[in-house]
Design an enzyme around this catalytic site. Structure first.
Site, mmCIF file in Angstrom:
data_model
loop_
_atom_site.group_PDB
_atom_site.id
_atom_site.type_symbol
_atom_site.label_atom_id
_atom_site.label_comp_id
_atom_site.label_asym_id
_atom_site.label_seq_id
_atom_site.Cartn_x
_atom_site.Cartn_y
_atom_site.Cartn_z
ATOM 1 N N GLU A 35 -16.000 -1.787 -55.995
ATOM 2 C CA GLU A 35 -16.796 -2.684 -55.151
ATOM 3 C C GLU A 35 -16.405 -2.609 -53.669
ATOM 4 O O GLU A 35 -17.244 -2.811 -52.799
ATOM 5 C CB GLU A 35 -16.645 -4.134 -55.625
ATOM 6 C CG GLU A 35 -17.731 -4.635 -56.509
ATOM 7 C CD GLU A 35 -19.146 -4.380 -56.001
ATOM 8 O OE1 GLU A 35 -19.502 -4.848 -54.907
ATOM 9 O OE2 GLU A 35 -19.909 -3.712 -56.701
ATOM 10 N N HIS A 37 -15.475 0.068 -51.946
ATOM 11 C CA HIS A 37 -16.211 1.202 -51.362
ATOM 12 C C HIS A 37 -17.699 0.870 -51.253
ATOM 13 O O HIS A 37 -18.355 1.192 -50.265
ATOM 14 C CB HIS A 37 -16.064 2.444 -52.240
ATOM 15 C CG HIS A 37 -14.662 2.932 -52.394
ATOM 16 N ND1 HIS A 37 -13.958 2.805 -53.569
ATOM 17 C CD2 HIS A 37 -13.824 3.565 -51.520
ATOM 18 C CE1 HIS A 37 -12.763 3.343 -53.429
ATOM 19 N NE2 HIS A 37 -12.641 3.797 -52.199
ATOM 20 N N GLY A 147 -11.977 -0.142 -44.961
ATOM 21 C CA GLY A 147 -11.693 -1.463 -45.523
ATOM 22 C C GLY A 147 -10.455 -2.097 -44.883
ATOM 23 O O GLY A 147 -9.485 -1.402 -44.557
ATOM 24 N N VAL A 176 -12.330 -6.547 -50.516
ATOM 25 C CA VAL A 176 -13.075 -7.096 -51.655
ATOM 26 C C VAL A 176 -12.071 -7.354 -52.774
ATOM 27 O O VAL A 176 -11.228 -6.498 -53.073
ATOM 28 C CB VAL A 176 -14.186 -6.125 -52.112
ATOM 29 C CG1 VAL A 176 -14.924 -6.681 -53.320
ATOM 30 C CG2 VAL A 176 -15.158 -5.869 -50.968
ATOM 31 N N SER A 186 -8.413 1.681 -56.182
ATOM 32 C CA SER A 186 -8.556 2.710 -57.226
ATOM 33 C C SER A 186 -7.283 2.766 -58.065
ATOM 34 O O SER A 186 -7.310 3.161 -59.231
ATOM 35 C CB SER A 186 -8.816 4.067 -56.591
ATOM 36 O OG SER A 186 -9.905 3.973 -55.704
ATOM 37 N N ARG A 187 -6.153 2.379 -57.476
ATOM 38 C CA ARG A 187 -4.868 2.462 -58.190
ATOM 39 C C ARG A 187 -4.669 1.303 -59.170
ATOM 40 O O ARG A 187 -3.731 1.344 -59.958
ATOM 41 C CB ARG A 187 -3.714 2.537 -57.184
ATOM 42 C CG ARG A 187 -3.702 3.861 -56.430
ATOM 43 C CD ARG A 187 -2.488 4.049 -55.558
ATOM 44 N NE ARG A 187 -2.351 5.408 -55.094
ATOM 45 C CZ ARG A 187 -2.688 5.841 -53.863
ATOM 46 N NH1 ARG A 187 -3.190 4.994 -52.985
ATOM 47 N NH2 ARG A 187 -2.535 7.114 -53.528
#
Ligand code: PAF
Length: 286
Positions: A35, A37, A147, A176, A186-187
């Site tokens: 979300e 990205h 971000g 976010v 992502s991690r």
């Protein structure tokens, strides 16, 4: 949506659009899109006629022993996400396209890269600025979107653009969070359910610090010591740093006055997680 893999194809596609005066918005990513990205893509979609995203897991920003090899690469899912967000062009280069054999040039931003993550990941920001400089030269965007979760990265890239006098506006979009407060990353996919629960202590500690600062309790030593206690009490972890720095210069503060960034990096299990909050602690009179 076009998926292009070479610099030549991307340039051939974008040059006429740019000449026709279309504003190009660019969202550079390493894929494994979430979300966070998507919010950058939506912001670009609102503000620009053409939206370009890149998906490239950049080897030069990973140190030895870091997660380059196992970084998630769910390409088909990522392409579907780009399509859903109305991205016009996705650039998906091979490593050799960005780093042709014999390439030795690096782009390096001094000072802003010395503290926070820069201290714990030597060479990381040189890798980031080198790849982002290359991508900016290839895409030639009017606006590029990053971000706030990667606050130091955003500050470093803004400085690079200013120093190299590129006509690119850097737009930084809010972090976010999951419903329970964990910053999207992502991690996060590396965390077990138990570690995922534990990781909530990070956003909780940051929001506690924000409350302290906003109510005038701005002693940085006390704040960071209490945050450390809260995070260590939540479970096994390794704290890289917990700091309060100036939001613009990233210089450490001893007293939380003015615009402060409270930032941390903590390893929980296999994941190194970063998060931060921006706090406006008012004037120097405090
Ligand atoms: O934030 C990221 O995903 C990466 O650091 C970036 C900006 C795409 C450069 O590889």
């Amino acid at each position: 949506m076009r998926k292009l893999e070479t610099v030549a194809a991307l340039r051939t596609h974008l040059q006429p659009l740019s000449r026709a005066g279309k504003r190009i918005g660019f969202v550079p990513t390493m894929g494994a899109l979430h979300e966070g990205h998507r919010s950058l893509m939506r912001a670009a979609r609102k503000e620009c006629e053409i939206v370009v995203a890149s998906i490239f897991v950049n080897p030069t920003q990973f140190g030895p022993g870091e997660d380059f090899e196992k970084y998630p690469r769910p390409l088909e899912k990522d392409l579907a996400a780009c399509r859903e967000e109305g991205v016009d062009v996705v650039f998906v280069p091979e490593v050799g396209e960005i780093y042709p054999p014999g390439a030795v040039t690096r782009v390096s931003v001094a000072r802003l890269t010395e503290g926070l993550c820069g201290r714990h990941r030597p060479g990381h920001f040189d890798g980031v600025t080198t790849v982002v400089a290359k991508l900016f030269n290839i895409v030639q965007p009017d606006k590029a979107y990053f971000g706030q979760k990667d606050a130091q990265q955003a500050a470093v890239i803004r400085q690079m653009v200013r120093d190299l006098i590129w006509p690119i506006q850097i737009v930084v979009c809010p972090t976010v969070r999951e419903g329970d407060g964990l910053a999207m990353s992502s991690r996060n996919a590396y965390l077990s359910p138990e570690q995922r629960r534990q990781a909530l202590c990070l956003s909780k500690a940051l929001h506690w610090a924000q409350g302290q600062i906003e109510t005038g309790r701005g002693d940085v030593q006390k704040i960071t010591a209490a945050m450390r206690e809260q995070i260590e009490a939540a479970g096994p972890c390794e704290i890289d740093y917990i700091e309060v720095v100036d939001a613009e210069t990233l210089e450490p503060k001893t007293s939380a006055v003015g615009r402060c960034l409270v930032a941390l990096a903590v390893r929980i299990g296999p994941a190194r997680l970063i998060d931060n909050v921006l706090v406006d602690a008012g004037g120097a009179g405090r």
